[in-house]
Structures are given as C-alpha cells and as structure tokens.
Write a protein that holds these residues in place. Structure first.
Motif, mmCIF file in Angstrom:
data_model
loop_
_atom_site.group_PDB
_atom_site.id
_atom_site.type_symbol
_atom_site.label_atom_id
_atom_site.label_comp_id
_atom_site.label_asym_id
_atom_site.label_seq_id
_atom_site.Cartn_x
_atom_site.Cartn_y
_atom_site.Cartn_z
ATOM 1 N N THR A 136 -5.667 -2.630 -0.741
ATOM 2 C CA THR A 136 -4.539 -2.697 -1.681
ATOM 3 C C THR A 136 -3.196 -2.819 -0.968
ATOM 4 O OG1 THR A 136 -4.410 -0.271 -1.777
ATOM 5 C CG2 THR A 136 -5.790 -1.369 -3.422
ATOM 6 N N VAL A 137 -3.247 -3.093 0.329
ATOM 7 C CA VAL A 137 -2.010 -3.165 1.111
ATOM 8 C C VAL A 137 -1.121 -4.313 0.654
ATOM 9 C CG1 VAL A 137 -1.093 -3.690 3.411
ATOM 10 C CG2 VAL A 137 -2.890 -1.997 3.139
ATOM 11 N N ASP A 149 -7.222 -7.338 11.897
ATOM 12 C CA ASP A 149 -7.554 -8.425 10.965
ATOM 13 C C ASP A 149 -6.620 -8.394 9.755
ATOM 14 O OD1 ASP A 149 -9.594 -9.339 12.547
ATOM 15 O OD2 ASP A 149 -11.169 -8.245 11.479
ATOM 16 N N LEU A 150 -6.317 -7.188 9.292
ATOM 17 C CA LEU A 150 -5.404 -7.039 8.157
ATOM 18 C C LEU A 150 -4.007 -7.529 8.528
ATOM 19 C CD1 LEU A 150 -4.792 -6.091 5.314
ATOM 20 C CD2 LEU A 150 -4.504 -3.763 6.210
ATOM 21 N N CYS A 151 -3.570 -7.188 9.714
ATOM 22 C CA CYS A 151 -2.270 -7.653 10.210
ATOM 23 C C CYS A 151 -2.238 -9.176 10.260
ATOM 24 C CB CYS A 151 -1.999 -7.065 11.588
ATOM 25 S SG CYS A 151 -0.458 -7.659 12.369
ATOM 26 N N GLU A 152 -3.327 -9.761 10.757
ATOM 27 C CA GLU A 152 -3.399 -11.218 10.850
ATOM 28 C C GLU A 152 -3.352 -11.867 9.473
ATOM 29 O OE1 GLU A 152 -5.910 -14.527 13.400
ATOM 30 O OE2 GLU A 152 -6.839 -12.599 12.939
ATOM 31 N N ILE A 174 2.739 -3.967 -0.481
ATOM 32 C CA ILE A 174 3.856 -4.643 0.182
ATOM 33 C C ILE A 174 4.719 -5.375 -0.843
ATOM 34 C CG2 ILE A 174 4.484 -6.489 1.800
ATOM 35 C CD1 ILE A 174 1.933 -5.779 3.377
ATOM 36 N N ILE A 175 4.071 -6.089 -1.753
ATOM 37 C CA ILE A 175 4.800 -6.853 -2.759
ATOM 38 C C ILE A 175 5.590 -5.928 -3.687
ATOM 39 C CG2 ILE A 175 4.542 -8.371 -4.763
ATOM 40 C CD1 ILE A 175 2.132 -9.624 -3.293
ATOM 41 N N ILE A 176 4.981 -4.808 -4.073
ATOM 42 C CA ILE A 176 5.631 -3.883 -5.003
ATOM 43 C C ILE A 176 6.780 -3.121 -4.333
ATOM 44 C CG2 ILE A 176 5.300 -1.779 -6.371
ATOM 45 C CD1 ILE A 176 2.414 -2.782 -6.893
ATOM 46 N N SER A 177 6.537 -2.608 -3.126
ATOM 47 C CA SER A 177 7.537 -1.750 -2.479
ATOM 48 C C SER A 177 8.547 -2.506 -1.626
ATOM 49 C CB SER A 177 6.839 -0.702 -1.609
ATOM 50 O OG SER A 177 6.102 -1.329 -0.561
ATOM 51 N N VAL A 208 0.268 2.378 6.972
ATOM 52 C CA VAL A 208 -1.106 2.122 6.530
ATOM 53 C C VAL A 208 -2.056 2.699 7.572
ATOM 54 C CG1 VAL A 208 -2.749 0.377 5.781
ATOM 55 C CG2 VAL A 208 -0.291 -0.036 5.499
ATOM 56 N N ASP A 209 -2.805 3.716 7.190
ATOM 57 C CA ASP A 209 -3.696 4.373 8.150
ATOM 58 C C ASP A 209 -4.790 5.122 7.404
ATOM 59 O OD1 ASP A 209 -4.708 6.089 10.382
ATOM 60 O OD2 ASP A 209 -2.950 5.268 11.409
#
Length: 201
Positions: A37-38, A63-66, A42-45, A8-9
């Motif tokens: 949409t991360v 923040d997204l990681c958290e 994650i759920i799909i892949s 994710v970048d």
C-alpha cells in the motif's frame, strides 16, 4: 508548513527509533509497514522524503524502491534506503535504482538528521526549479504566440493597404490567402504534416 517523511519498514522497532529521532525536529512522520500500500500512501500523503526498509516478508525493499522510481506519478520522490546490514552490493544497487542515500543501524541521530535535512532541502530546490522552468516555458510560449499574432496582423494590414491602392492586387492576395488556408486545413487532417500544421499558424 512541516515537512513530511514517510518511513516504510516491517520492523516496529526501526519505525519507532526513527520517529523518535525525527519528530522532535518538527517533521511529520508517517509510518507504513505494508509494502503493498506504499504507492497509495505516497500519493495521499505526498511526503518530502521516503525512508525505505529492505527487509519485508516475501518482499524486497529495493524492488519496491525500483518500482517507485519507474512510476511517472511518484518517481521524483527522494528515497533513503534503510538496511539492517551494510553490504556493498546492496548499497551499489540502491544507488543504481535511484536512491539518494543509504543508512544502517545503529542510527547516529546527528548524522541522520543532517542527511534527512539535506535531501529534503535538495528536493525542495529541485521542485522550485522545475516550477520556474514550467513558468518560463509558459511565458516564452505566450510571447511567441503574441509575436506571431502581431506578425500576422502586420501582414494582413499590408495586404489591405495593397488592396486599397490596387484592387486587382488586393483580390489576388485574398485568393492566395484562401488557397493557403484550404491547403493548410487539408494538410492538418491526415498527412505527414498533420503534427506540424496547427490552427495556431
């Protein structure tokens, strides 16, 4: 089955550099640029590892990681933070919120491959251990249920034996059995013991 890595970048250059290093190792590389949409990705892949950038327009990758680490559905996924700068405060926060590692450019192919392989293997071992624990819990629960059923069958057999030898005693045991069942039924409906008294006992 090939292991999957979700990268994710916001930088296409970072995505392509990482892909060129990892794909020849047999990994399935999934690239994502939209942080919003991360979770769905994650759920799909269902990736085996996530490499998370930190620099998004109007969004902080940490923040997204958290958020991911607080989401019960996907919180077990190992995340490597990929930052454009090596800042001690960023590194400290990354580990505090649950990241397993931290990388910066320029990427050293050998080191990156070793880190990725290590974390994917650790995640696989952790997943296997959790599955074994679940299987063990199920086995113990089934064995406990079998033992309980055997104990109840033994008690009932002894009661029947007593009844065959002494009709008054046998009738008394049956009455006590019915009273106990009635009391347990009421206690299981609405009382301080409703979470303790179950149909299994």
């Amino acid at each position: 089955m090939s292991k999957k890595i979700l990268i994710v970048d916001s930088s296409e250059q970072n995505l392509n550099e990482l892909r060129k290093i990892l794909e020849p190792e047999g990994y399935v590389v999934i690239m994502q640029t939209d942080p919003m949409t991360v979770r769905a990705a994650i759920i799909i892949s269902s990736p085996d590892l996530i490499i998370m950038g930190t620099d998004f327009s109007n969004f902080d990758g940490l923040d997204l990681c958290e958020r991911i680490k607080k989401d019960k559905l996907i919180q077990t996924m190992p995340i490597i933070i990929n930052s454009s700068v090596r800042d001690e405060n960023i590194i400290a926060r990354a580990f505090e919120i649950g990241a397993v590692d931290f990388i910066t450019k320029p990427y050293h192919a050998g080191e990156l491959k070793a880190r990725v392989s290590t974390h994917i293997n650790l995640y696989a071992l952790k997943t296997q251990l959790e599955e074994k624990n679940k299987q063990l819990e199920t086995t113990v629960e089934e064995q406990s249920k079998t033992i309980t059923e055997m104990q109840m069958a033994t008690i009932f057999s002894l009661a029947k034996l007593a009844q065959s030898r002494d009709d008054d005693t046998g009738k008394h045991l049956e009455r006590v059995q019915k009273y106990c069942y009635a009391l347990a039924t009421e206690l299981s409906k609405d009382s301080p013991y409703k979470d303790i008294v179950t149909k299994g006992y």
